[in-house]
Every structure is written in structure tokens, then in C-alpha cells.
Design a protein around this motif. Structure first.
Motif, PDB file in Angstrom:
ATOM      1  N   UNK A   1      38.216  33.015  42.915  1.00 48.93           N
ATOM      2  CA  UNK A   1      37.527  32.423  41.768  1.00 48.93           C
ATOM      3  C   UNK A   1      38.348  32.662  40.507  1.00 48.93           C
ATOM      4  N   UNK A   2      38.261  31.724  39.574  1.00 49.05           N
ATOM      5  CA  UNK A   2      38.870  31.936  38.260  1.00 49.05           C
ATOM      6  C   UNK A   2      37.790  32.511  37.347  1.00 49.05           C
ATOM      7  N   UNK A   3      37.985  33.762  36.939  1.00 58.99           N
ATOM      8  CA  UNK A   3      36.929  34.456  36.207  1.00 58.99           C
ATOM      9  C   UNK A   3      36.731  33.975  34.782  1.00 58.99           C
ATOM     10  N   UNK A   4      37.715  33.279  34.240  1.00 57.88           N
ATOM     11  CA  UNK A   4      37.613  32.885  32.829  1.00 57.88           C
ATOM     12  C   UNK A   4      36.979  31.519  32.635  1.00 57.88           C
ATOM     13  N   UNK A   5      36.633  30.843  33.717  1.00 57.33           N
ATOM     14  CA  UNK A   5      35.945  29.556  33.562  1.00 57.33           C
ATOM     15  C   UNK A   5      34.564  29.671  34.203  1.00 57.33           C
ATOM     16  N   UNK A   6      33.654  28.786  33.807  1.00 56.07           N
ATOM     17  CA  UNK A   6      32.268  28.914  34.271  1.00 56.07           C
ATOM     18  C   UNK A   6      32.122  28.709  35.778  1.00 56.07           C
TER      19      UNK A   6
ATOM     20  N   UNK B   1      32.582  25.202  37.100  1.00 56.08           N
ATOM     21  CA  UNK B   1      33.973  24.757  37.174  1.00 56.08           C
ATOM     22  C   UNK B   1      34.644  25.308  38.427  1.00 56.08           C
TER      23      UNK B   1
ATOM     24  N   UNK C   1      30.591  32.314  32.493  1.00 57.87           N
ATOM     25  CA  UNK C   1      31.904  32.485  33.102  1.00 57.87           C
ATOM     26  C   UNK C   1      31.767  33.358  34.332  1.00 57.87           C
TER      27      UNK C   1
END
Ligand SMILES: Nc1ncnc2c1ncn2[C@@H]1O[C@H](COP(=O)(O)OP(=O)(O)OP(=O)(O)O)[C@@H](O)[C@H]1O
Ligand SMILES: [Mg+2]
Lengths: 370, 274
Positions: B110-115, B118, B164
Motif C-alpha cells: 500500500x502507498x501510505x501517503x495516499x487515501x 486511491x 490516508x
């Protein structure tokens, strides 16, 4: 501070919205928060709570207001037309560079070369325009060629940076330090270290025209248009989303099918192209191309991005934050001139604000982890 | 976006004639070395339509390595991978994904800086219609709506779909990764310890989801250290021991104790002794 929150809404989101409203912007964050009009505790309290938390780098907005008030009190001329024009013109090159730097930093990289690229592309385009002036070409055409040359030069250096970072797998710091050196040397080689002053009249017109009865420099309008475009690109498009994702978790990005390398190359090219545009704008501002243009600008641009709330670890940063950061830096410089502080103190002040910004970022991180 | 949905894949008329079809996934003599470390050796097995296969083994047994090979995230050093009878050489996880093989990675990816929404649409973003969309303008509303629906369908609850990912708890982050895989996996689902950070209720929910996915005919390969869950949801159990596939057990005809014996290697010792 915490009493007025319902569990569904994060206080930071709420405050982000409020500040967005204060600034007359739709929120720059990814979340389209709903407006809940029924809860309206004092906006000021929310603002203060928000600034204290430091989320999103919005404390810089407070800093901006604060230094405006201080200079406003110390220097009667601070709110004058001439100081505004000086500040906004001064801000142009830093804004242009910081826009690209925001994208690069959001990917977790850094572009140390942008100032040197500004200098090199500005000088190359000036040399080309000067040589064309000897012929019979229309001066408008020559100007267009000059702009294209500057942007193409920036794009080419950006392509090189991106290629070295992704394919040669060197760290962005090293790669752009290398191109910084090469572009700086190249700038002097282009015209043996001389200035180029024989330029088409359109360049001078661009640099000296001020709209709105002397309040709005055209070069600032150009930079503002680029800033709005960059903001849309970063906050509303897939390109922007991927920029954050690549900076946040490159492995996850790759597994999700994002072309990480290609995206990074595009981001470095974007930074280079914006530096190319900045090269033309700086030439226009002084109606002369100087080999020292852009030297050390990258430091102020990076400072502005970090002051604006971006983390050098990547994954975040907004154009609105960066723009505020650029004005913090610019107003510090022009304001200190107004209050007759020795110019050497300007760099000290910018450095101090930068360090405070980074320290606050660290503090926020630690609080978030705890 | 809907062409990969799980329902779409069931068009094939012989969903019931299991024996006739080639297996969805087949490994033949697969091995993997990391430099001088051998993570997998001579692993062969197959998974058919509608099966839930559990993959168990001690830490470092090679489970994640195996999952990553099927997911296309790792290339096998030797051996063959067949998808529905076709030999495959995935060059990236995306190639496997495009064939409907969806993975819940152990690190969640997972990309932690996007919601959260997303993350559900990573690499499959919905763009607006018209010229703005052609320029890459995202249709956030559509994605948030669809993500909400996907999470609703999985009955997995997270704090806020607009938060996020980094602001979510470990369990909620895992829920996002599971929901993403279930939403997009149409041919096969690989789950590397999908419930490790989940609470009891949500663990149960993932079990229910796995059953639902299986009923649609999509096979699941489940890596888990949670043996009661393995016994409850799987049809077969594969045991890895130091990179070797040492035992294949039918869940209905085995016990937790026997599985543990094979995981720890005690089964091997006994086999050698007799
Ligand atoms: N990138 C790597 N480089 C070197 N060795 C690795 C690498 N990844 C895994 N290994 C080794 O391969 C072996 C199998 O690892 P793997 O991650 O597949 O185990 P696992 O069964 O998933 O364990 P766990 O239950 O802890 O998740 C281990 O010995 C591990 O140390
Ligand atoms: Mg593992």
C-alpha cells in the motif's frame, strides 16, 4: 482544541478545508471533504489548533502572516506598490524552480541542478537569439525560438537526470550534483563568461510590462499560471497521484503496474522544463542574460518546498504549500532590505526558517509514530 | 474497470466439469535461489477452479517466495509455471495482474501517503470522461463511490475511505489490501498472511469472503500461520519445509496435530525412521 471534533472528521482535514477557504482555494489535499456547516466553532481556534499541529506544513501560512505583520510594523514601505512589485518579481524564479522541485521531492528525490539549469538554458537561449538577430528573421519568431530552446534544454538535462537516476541507479543527490556542476561550467563556456544583452525587444517587453496600473508584473503572471497548472497536475490528475505513490512506496507502485522509471524520468524532465522557462523569465526580468543567473537558487527552492510542508522522504507536498514557502523566502529577503539589514543576513534568515521547518517536520513525524 | 471483476470470468460453460479443464495454476519443479541461499527446491503442485489451498510452513520456509513467483513479482530460478495449461514467464507483477491473478502481499503493498480509495485503484485509476479525462484528470467521485461499494461488499469496515492509508490501523490497512485483491482478482487470489493483523471478527469475515470467492469458482492460495482458520476454510493443505514441498494433505482427512508435525519436520523424521 479537541472538544469540537466528531470522530468521523479528522481535525486536520477540517482545518485544511478552513485554510483552503481562507485562501480562496479548493482544498489541495486528495480528500474531497464534505462541508459540515452545522459545526462552526470559531475559525480562529481551528486555525490555531491546526497550526500548532503543523499538519501539512500549514504553519508556514502563519509564519507568512507573522513576517508580513513584523515587516509591516518595522518598515512603513512594506505594503507599498514598489515593494510588492519587487517581491513578486524576486519570487518568480524561485517559484518556477520550486514548482518542479515539489514534484521531484514528492517522489522522494531531489533536484540540485535546477538553478544551474535555469542559468544554462537561459544563456543558451540568449546566445541563440543573439545570433539570429544578425539575420533577417522576425524578432517575434526569434523570441519564440529562444523560448523553445530554453525549454528543450531544460527537458534534455532533466531527461539525463531521470535516466541516470532510474537506469544507472545512482542517487538523485549525486546525479543532480553532477549536472549542477556541468551546467554551471557550460553556462560560462557558452559566451566565455560574458553577458548577452543583444536580445529581441519582445524579451524586454515581457520583463518590464506591469499590468493593473503597475501592480502586476507580467513575468509574475506567467509564473502564477504555471503554479496553477502545477497544482492541478499534482492534485487532480493521475500523473500527480502517481507522483505521490512512487514517492510513498515504489515497490507497491511497481507491483500495481505503474511504470515507475518512466514516471521518474518525466518528473525530472518537468523540473528541467520549468527551470528552462525560469531561465527565459530571468533573462526578461533583467533584459540581459548573465552567466550567474540561477546560481545557488536550488537551495532557496528546496527550502521553499520544505518550508511548504513537503518531506524529503517523499510522498507528500503541495503546490499551495510550496507557493507559501516561496513567499516566506522572498518576503524575508526583500523585507530585510527594506529595514536596512545587511544583505548577508538574508541567507542566515532563510537558513534559520528552513531548519525550523525541518525540525517541525521531524517533531510531527515522531508525534505521529508515538 | 469492470471487465476483470470476478463475476465476469464465470462465462465458461464447463465450470462444473472440473476434471476436463487444465488447472488454473500449475508449478513444475520450481526452484528459487537468492545467491547461495536456496529458498525453494523442486516444488510441484497445481490448483484447480474453486479450490482453496492453504500453504503453511515455518518462518523462512519459502511461502512468500512461492506466492511472489505465482504473482509475477519474482522469477523462478528453475522450473515452469503454467496458467490454465499455458507456460508463463511473467516479467512483472502487472502481467500476472492483467491475467486476473491478484495478490495480497505480506507487506500489503500500500502507498501510505495516499487515501485508501486511491490504493484500491492503484494503477487502475478512473479518469473523467471527455477531454479532461484524456489529460489524465481523475474522477475521484467515481473512485470513492466504487471503493466504498467494494469495501461494503466485503463487509470490511475501515475508519474512513478518504483517510490516508498511513493513518489507518494495521488491521484496517490489511483490510484495504484484502478488499483490493478481492475486488480485482478474477482468475486467482493469492493471499500472504492476510489476517495476521486482523481482529477476531475481521478474521472471520475474511474467512467468509474466501468461501464466497471460492463459490464463484475463483481459486485461492492462502498462506497462514493461523491453523484453525486453515482447517476451517481450506480444501487442501500444502506444507513447505526448508523450501521443499514435503506434504500435501486433504483438510477433511487430517488434523491440526498432523499439520503441525509436518510444519516442524517431525513428520519427515518419522517417515525416514519407518
Ligand atoms: N530478497 C532475499 N534475499 C535473500 N534471501 C531471501 C530473500 N527473500 C527471502 N530470502 C530467504 O528465503 C527464505 C524463504 O523466505 P520467505 O520469505 O519465502 O519465507 P516465508 O515462508 O514467507 O516466511 P515468513 O513466515 O516469515 O513470512 C528465507 O530463508 C529467507 O531468508
Ligand atoms: Mg512470508
Amino acid at each position: 482544541m479537541t472538544t469540537d471534533q466528531t470522530p468521523e472528521t479528522r481535525p486536520e482535514d477540517q482545518a485544511m478545508e478552513d485554510i483552503g477557504a481562507l485562501l480562496g482555494e479548493t482544498n489541495d489535499d486528495w480528500s474531497d471533504a464534505d462541508d459540515d456547516a452545522e459545526r462552526t466553532p470559531s475559525n480562529l481556534m481551528r486555525l490555531l489548533g491546526f497550526l500548532a499541529k503543523g499538519e501539512g506544513g500549514w504553519w508556514t501560512f502563519g509564519v507568512l502572516v507573522f513576517i508580513c505583520v513584523v515587516f509591516g510594523v518595522l518598515a512603513p514601505d512594506f505594503f507599498s506598490r514598489s515593494n510588492w512589485v519587487a517581491t513578486s518579481e524576486y519570487a518568480v524564479e524561485y517559484l518556477m524552480l520550486a514548482l518542479g522541485e515539489t514534484f521531484v521531492i514528492a517522489t522522494g528525490g531531489i533536484d540540485l541542478a535546477c538553478g544551474a539549469v535555469l542559468g544554462f538554458s537561459g544563456m543558451l537561449s540568449a546566445v541563440v537569439m543573439q545570433s539570429m538577430l544578425g539575420g533577417h528573421a522576425d524578432t517575434l519568431l526569434i523570441t519564440v525560438v529562444g523560448v523553445v530552446v530554453a525549454i528543450a534544454t531544460g527537458a534534455a538535462i532533466g531527461l539525463f537526470n531521470g535516466f541516470m537516476v532510474t537506469k544507472a541507479k545512482l542517487t538523485p543527490f549525486i546525479v543532480t550534483l553532477g549536472t549542477l556542476g556541468m551546467a554551471t561550467g557550460g553556462t560560462y563556456l557558452l559566451d566565455n563568461g560574458n553577458q548577452v544583452s543583444n536580445l529581441p525587444p519582445q524579451i524586454a517587453t515581457l520583463g518590464t510590462t506591469i499590468w493593473l496600473s503597475g501592480w502586476l508584473p507580467v513575468i509574475f503572471v506567467v509564473a502564477a499560471v504555471f503554479a496553477i497548472g502545477a497544482s492541478v497536475l499534482l492534485s487532480r490528475t493521475r500523473f500527480g497521484m502517481w507522483t505521490y505513490v512512487v514517492g510513498s512506496n515504489p515497490l507497491a507502485a511497481r507491483r500495481a503496474g505503474l511504470k515507475v522509471d518512466r514516471h521518474l524520468i518525466k518528473v525530472y524532465m518537468l523540473s528541467g522544463m520549468l527551470a528552462g522557462v525560469a531561465g527565459v523569465l530571468v533573462t526578461a526580468r533583467f533584459t540581459i542574460a548573465s552567466p550567474i543567473a540561477g546560481a545557488n537558487d536550488e537551495l532557496d527552492a528546496i527550502a521553499a518546498v520544505v518550508i511548504g510542508g513537503a518531506s524529503l522522504f517523499g510522498g507528500n507536498g503541495t503546490i499551495l504549500g510550496t507557493t507559501i514557502g516561496v513567499f516566506v523566502v522572498s518576503i524575508l529577503v526583500t523585507g530585510l532590505v527594506l529595514v536596512n539589514v545587511q544583505p548577508f543576513w538574508q541567507q542566515v534568515a532563510v537558513g534559520a526558517v528552513l531548519l525550523s521547518a525541518v525540525m517541525l517536520d521531524q517533531l510531527r513525524r515522531r508525534l505521529a509514530v508515538a | 474497470m469492470s471487465e476483470n471483476r470476478s463475476q465476469a470470468n464465470l462465462a465458461s460453460p464447463d465450470a462444473s466439469g472440473v476434471g476436463a479443464d487444465p488447472p488454473i495454476v500449475e508449478l513444475r519443479n520450481v526452484g528459487k535461489h537468492y545467491g547461495r541461499i536456496t529458498a525453494l527446491k523442486h516444488v510441484s503442485f497445481s490448483i484447480r477452479k474453486g479450490e482453496v489451498v492453504a500453504l503453511v510452513g515455518d518462518n523462512g520456509a519459502g511461502k512468500s517466495t512461492l506466492v511472489n513467483i505465482i504473482a509475477g513479482a519474482l522469477a523462478p530460478s528453475v522450473g515452469e509455471l503454467l496458467i490454465e495449461g499455458e507456460p508463463m514467464r511473467f516479467r512483472s507483477a502487472n502481467e500476472a495482474r492483467q491475467m486476473g491473478i491478484e495478490t495480497v502481499y505480506q507487506d500489503l503493498a500500500l502507498a501510505n501517503d495516499v487515501p485508501a480509495w486511491a490504493n484500491l485503484f492503484l494503477g487502475r485509476e478512473i479518469k473523467r470522461r471527455g477531454p479532461l479525462g484524456a489529460l489524465g484528470w481523475l474522477d475521484k467521485k467515481a473512485m470513492i463511490g466504487a471503493a466504498d461499494e467494494a469495501l461494503g461488499r466485503t463487509k470490511i469496515r475501515i475508519k474512513s475511505i478518504e483517510a490516508k492509508c498511513g493513518a489507518l490501523s494495521g488491521g484496517q490497512r490489511q483490510a484495504v489490501a484484502v478488499a483490493r485483491a478481492i475486488n480485482w482478482g478474477s482468475r486467482m487470489l493469492l493471499m500472504d498472511e492476510p489476517t495476521a493483523a486482523l481482529g477476531v471478527e475481521q478474521q472471520h469475515q475474511v474467512g467468509v469472503l474466501i468461501q464466497a470467492v471460492r463459490e464463484e469458482g475463483t481459486p485461492v492460495l492462502l498462506v497462514s500461520h493461523n491453523l484453525p482458520q486453515v482447517m476451517a476454510v481450506s480444501d487442501r493443505i500444502l506444507v513447505l519445509f526448508h523450501g521443499h514441498l514435503v506434504k500435501e494433505l486433504a483438510t477433511a482427512r487430517t488434523t491440526t496435530d498432523e499439520v503441525i508435525k509436518w510444519i516442524t519436520g517431525a513428520g519427515l523424521v518419522r517417515q525416514a525412521a519407518s
